[in-house]
Design a protein around this motif. Structure first.
Motif, PDB file in Angstrom:
ATOM      1  N   THR A  95      13.820  -7.649   1.743  1.00  0.00           N
ATOM      2  CA  THR A  95      15.196  -6.585   1.924  1.00  0.00           C
ATOM      3  C   THR A  95      16.171  -6.050  -0.015  1.00  0.00           C
ATOM      4  O   THR A  95      16.277  -4.882  -0.523  1.00  0.00           O
ATOM      5  N   ASN A  96      16.389  -6.510  -0.338  1.00  0.00           N
ATOM      6  CA  ASN A  96      16.863  -6.100  -1.858  1.00  0.00           C
ATOM      7  C   ASN A  96      16.152  -5.549  -1.894  1.00  0.00           C
ATOM      8  O   ASN A  96      16.841  -4.409  -3.498  1.00  0.00           O
ATOM      9  N   ALA A  97      14.705  -5.709  -2.616  1.00  0.00           N
ATOM     10  CA  ALA A  97      14.165  -4.572  -3.588  1.00  0.00           C
ATOM     11  C   ALA A  97      14.306  -3.378  -2.670  1.00  0.00           C
ATOM     12  O   ALA A  97      14.479  -2.230  -3.688  1.00  0.00           O
ATOM     13  N   ILE A  98      14.115  -3.718  -1.583  1.00  0.00           N
ATOM     14  CA  ILE A  98      14.754  -2.043  -1.073  1.00  0.00           C
ATOM     15  C   ILE A  98      15.666  -1.154  -1.176  1.00  0.00           C
ATOM     16  O   ILE A  98      15.956   0.289  -1.308  1.00  0.00           O
ATOM     17  N   PHE A  99      16.530  -2.066  -1.245  1.00  0.00           N
ATOM     18  CA  PHE A  99      18.605  -1.738  -1.593  1.00  0.00           C
ATOM     19  C   PHE A  99      18.109  -1.258  -3.288  1.00  0.00           C
ATOM     20  O   PHE A  99      19.327   0.154  -3.137  1.00  0.00           O
ATOM     21  N   SER A 135       8.728   6.523   4.667  1.00  0.00           N
ATOM     22  CA  SER A 135      10.024   7.168   3.648  1.00  0.00           C
ATOM     23  C   SER A 135       9.025   6.332   2.313  1.00  0.00           C
ATOM     24  O   SER A 135       9.987   6.931   0.709  1.00  0.00           O
ATOM     25  N   LEU A 136       8.637   5.952   1.866  1.00  0.00           N
ATOM     26  CA  LEU A 136       8.178   4.847   0.693  1.00  0.00           C
ATOM     27  C   LEU A 136       6.813   5.907  -0.038  1.00  0.00           C
ATOM     28  O   LEU A 136       6.823   6.120  -1.013  1.00  0.00           O
ATOM     29  N   LEU A 137       5.989   6.590   0.682  1.00  0.00           N
ATOM     30  CA  LEU A 137       4.871   8.049   0.476  1.00  0.00           C
ATOM     31  C   LEU A 137       6.055   9.011   0.121  1.00  0.00           C
ATOM     32  O   LEU A 137       5.622   9.514  -1.047  1.00  0.00           O
ATOM     33  N   PHE A 187       0.423 -10.253  -1.180  1.00  0.00           N
ATOM     34  CA  PHE A 187      -1.590  -9.795  -0.666  1.00  0.00           C
ATOM     35  C   PHE A 187      -1.563  -8.726  -0.321  1.00  0.00           C
ATOM     36  O   PHE A 187      -2.414  -7.031  -0.668  1.00  0.00           O
ATOM     37  N   LEU A 188      -1.251  -8.299   0.501  1.00  0.00           N
ATOM     38  CA  LEU A 188      -1.603  -7.181   1.774  1.00  0.00           C
ATOM     39  C   LEU A 188      -0.422  -5.581   1.124  1.00  0.00           C
ATOM     40  O   LEU A 188      -1.178  -5.010   1.249  1.00  0.00           O
ATOM     41  N   GLN A 189       0.654  -6.334   0.698  1.00  0.00           N
ATOM     42  CA  GLN A 189       1.654  -5.629   0.307  1.00  0.00           C
ATOM     43  C   GLN A 189       0.298  -4.699  -1.017  1.00  0.00           C
ATOM     44  O   GLN A 189       0.977  -3.246  -1.148  1.00  0.00           O
ATOM     45  N   MET A 190       0.116  -5.853  -1.854  1.00  0.00           N
ATOM     46  CA  MET A 190      -0.823  -5.367  -3.024  1.00  0.00           C
ATOM     47  C   MET A 190      -1.753  -4.556  -3.296  1.00  0.00           C
ATOM     48  O   MET A 190      -2.528  -3.420  -3.373  1.00  0.00           O
ATOM     49  N   SER A 191      -2.446  -4.878  -2.257  1.00  0.00           N
ATOM     50  CA  SER A 191      -3.634  -3.889  -1.455  1.00  0.00           C
ATOM     51  C   SER A 191      -3.468  -3.199  -0.405  1.00  0.00           C
ATOM     52  O   SER A 191      -3.971  -2.423  -1.402  1.00  0.00           O
ATOM     53  N   ALA A 192      -2.523  -3.089   0.216  1.00  0.00           N
ATOM     54  CA  ALA A 192      -2.477  -1.640   0.739  1.00  0.00           C
ATOM     55  C   ALA A 192      -1.129  -0.662   0.708  1.00  0.00           C
ATOM     56  O   ALA A 192      -0.911   0.523   1.148  1.00  0.00           O
ATOM     57  N   GLY A 193      -0.227  -1.143  -0.144  1.00  0.00           N
ATOM     58  CA  GLY A 193       0.692   0.030  -0.603  1.00  0.00           C
ATOM     59  C   GLY A 193       1.826  -0.275   0.762  1.00  0.00           C
ATOM     60  O   GLY A 193       1.676  -1.258   1.266  1.00  0.00           O
ATOM     61  N   ALA A 194       2.533   1.165   0.925  1.00  0.00           N
ATOM     62  CA  ALA A 194       3.282   1.431   2.048  1.00  0.00           C
ATOM     63  C   ALA A 194       2.729   1.142   3.023  1.00  0.00           C
ATOM     64  O   ALA A 194       2.779   0.859   3.714  1.00  0.00           O
TER      65      ALA A 194
END
Length: 514
Positions: free
Chosen positions: A304-308, A366-368, A431-438
């Protein structure tokens, strides 16, 4: 006094919300469920101070400081050991509630919180990071037990027309616990370096209040009659929890369940998994409890903090924004609690998971497209959707879908899967975030939609149904036949006992005379 003596539902008598019912719901949730939410969030604010303490301690012991990787590992263990304790605690639920009862388990396990509070509170004085880690493990052990026992206890003492309302009370207090930790973690309160041991050890206060008051209330009447076969204590407990209500119908329903399991003892987890008569109930518990954690809510809370920050919110203001999301959790939880008896379980589950899925897809978009404010709105939407239904209804459903003989084992399975899924998502998501990103949030979108579809097509509405009626609703799908109500002449006869209850042999009416 109760709000009303009787509430008529479909021509039958239904219980009202009495002061005793409300007091037990508040006490058990305040002293047990709230601690789970508090301990989830309490390590976020003082993270840098705890890491500094670890580094300084190792410097004093070994003469060298910790490198970043080792320091991160120490802190990760401090956070994750809570989930390990929770999973072990959930495996103990069946044994504890069968031996000590529902209330008895809550009272007896309260001592764990005092041990943990002392360890964490004095860890800096003794220069021992190990005391923090052991304390976190013990709080996880307590939370793993109580996360299952509290909804089980409230589900059994509540009349069927209030079972949803009281069953969601623990989920509200989990949100309250997170909210309290976020507020106390503000720099103006306990978010300073000198206060973190006190911040971690405050868990003893709610438990102390619960331990002073909860023992004065009765055990679950259903546990007393069906498992302990103590008629006198059962009627005494019902007199506490029902005011100006004819308890005949409730006694008969418990007796019907007792007859249906007269040849069945409390089953083990292995026995539960092998029993074809509860096959679809077990599948439902597995789906909704795994889905609750794999919906992405833990990943959202963690990031949450990173998104904010990416949305352009100034770093000093993020702590206040986080507190605002905590307030939204509490409000959403209250909405679910106060609407579940009107809307039912299915709408809250289907609507909650569907809305979460839409918001997960929204975060990916939104990230894309770098629309950061949309991602903030989606984060708030996921949290609100989760707290309205998926946060609490799975625990309530676990109580409702099983009879007394199978309920402890069902909660053991549900709790273990819940904590295991919690631990898994925390380990796998980076790991999922690193491999798949948004695109990683599309995985959560798929999980949410799948669980919503399962509930829509498979799970029946259990609102205002007795446990026996719910079991009969699953009988056809399980390929078994449920035994219908027997002749009243076979019911357990209740003689008058010190004014606690009478059986009118002419009309079979059990009366509650005050």
């Amino acid at each position: 006094m109760a709000k009303e003596g009787l509430i008529k539902e479909d021509g039958k008598c239904a219980g009202s919300l009495t002061p005793s019912l409300l007091a037990v719901a508040l006490l058990s949730s305040f002293g047990s469920s709230m601690l789970y939410g508090y301990n989830l969030a309490v390590v976020n604010s003082p993270a840098q101070y705890i890491k500094q303490f670890y580094n300084q301690t190792m410097m004093a012991r070994n003469g060298t400081s910790l490198d970043n990787e080792t320091l991160t590992l120490f802190y990760s263990v401090t956070v994750s050991v809570f989930a390990i304790g929770g999973m072990i605690g959930s495996l103990m639920v069946g044994i504890l509630v069968t031996r000590f009862g529902r209330k008895g388990t809550l009272v007896r396990t309260a001592g764990l919180v005092f041990i943990a509070g002392v360890l964490m509170g004095f860890s800096r004085m003794f220069g021992s990071p190990e005391m923090i880690i052991v304390g976190r493990f013990i709080t996880g052990l307590h939370s793993g037990i109580c996360l299952s026992v509290v909804p089980m206890y409230l589900g059994e003492i509540a009349p069927k027309n209030l079972r949803g309302f009281l069953g969601l009370m623990p989920s509200i207090f989990i949100c309250v616990g997170v909210f309290v930790a976020q507020i106390l973690g503000l720099h103006e309160l306990l978010g300073k370096e000198e206060h973190w041991p006190l911040f971690l050890s405050l868990v003893v206060i709610p438990t102390a209040i619960q331990l002073m008051l909860l023992p004065w209330f009765p055990e679950s009447p259903r546990y007393l009659l069906i498992e302990k076969k103590n008629v006198h204590a059962t009627i005494t407990a019902l007199k506490w929890y029902r005011v100006n209500v004819n308890i005949q119908e409730e006694i008969e329903e418990m007796q019907e369940e007792q007859r249906s399991m007269s040849s069945v003892k409390t089953v083990s987890v292995i026995g539960l998994l092998r029993d074809r008569s509860v096959r679809w109930q077990v599948i439902t518990v597995v789906v909704v409890n795994i889905g609750m954690q794999l919906s992405g809510i833990d990943a959202i809370w963690f990031y949450t903090n990173a998104i904010f920050e990416n949305a352009g919110i100034p770093i000093p203001q993020i702590q206040y924004t986080t507190v605002a999301t905590g307030a939204i959790e509490v409000i959403a939880g209250c909405i679910g609690c106060f609407t579940i008896e009107r809307l039912g379980r299915r709408p809250l589950m289907i609507g909650g998971f569907t809305f979460m899925g839409i918001c997960c897809a929204g975060i990916t978009l939104s990230l894309l497209f770098q629309a950061h404010f949309i991602s903030v709105a989606c984060v708030v939407g996921i949290i609100a959707g989760f707290c309205i239904g998926p946060a609490g209804v799975p625990f309530l459903m676990t109580a409702e879908l099983f009879k007394q003989s199978h309920r402890p084992a069902a909660y053991t399975v549900a709790g273990c899967l819940n904590w295991l899924s919690n631990f898994t998502i925390g380990f796998v998501f980076p790991f999922l975030q690193m491999s798949a990103g948004a695109y990683c949030y599309l995985v959560f979108f798929g999980v949410c939609v799948a669980v919503a579809a399962y509930v829509f097509f498979i799970v029946p509405e259990t609102k205002r149904k007795t446990f026996v009626e719910i079991s009969q609703m699953f009988a056809a799908r399980n390929g078994t036949l449920e035994e219908k109500s027997g002749d009243l002449g076979q019911d357990l006869k209740l003689a008058k006992m010190n004014g606690y209850g009478t059986m009118d042999l002419e009309n079979g009416a059990v009366e509650n005379s005050n």
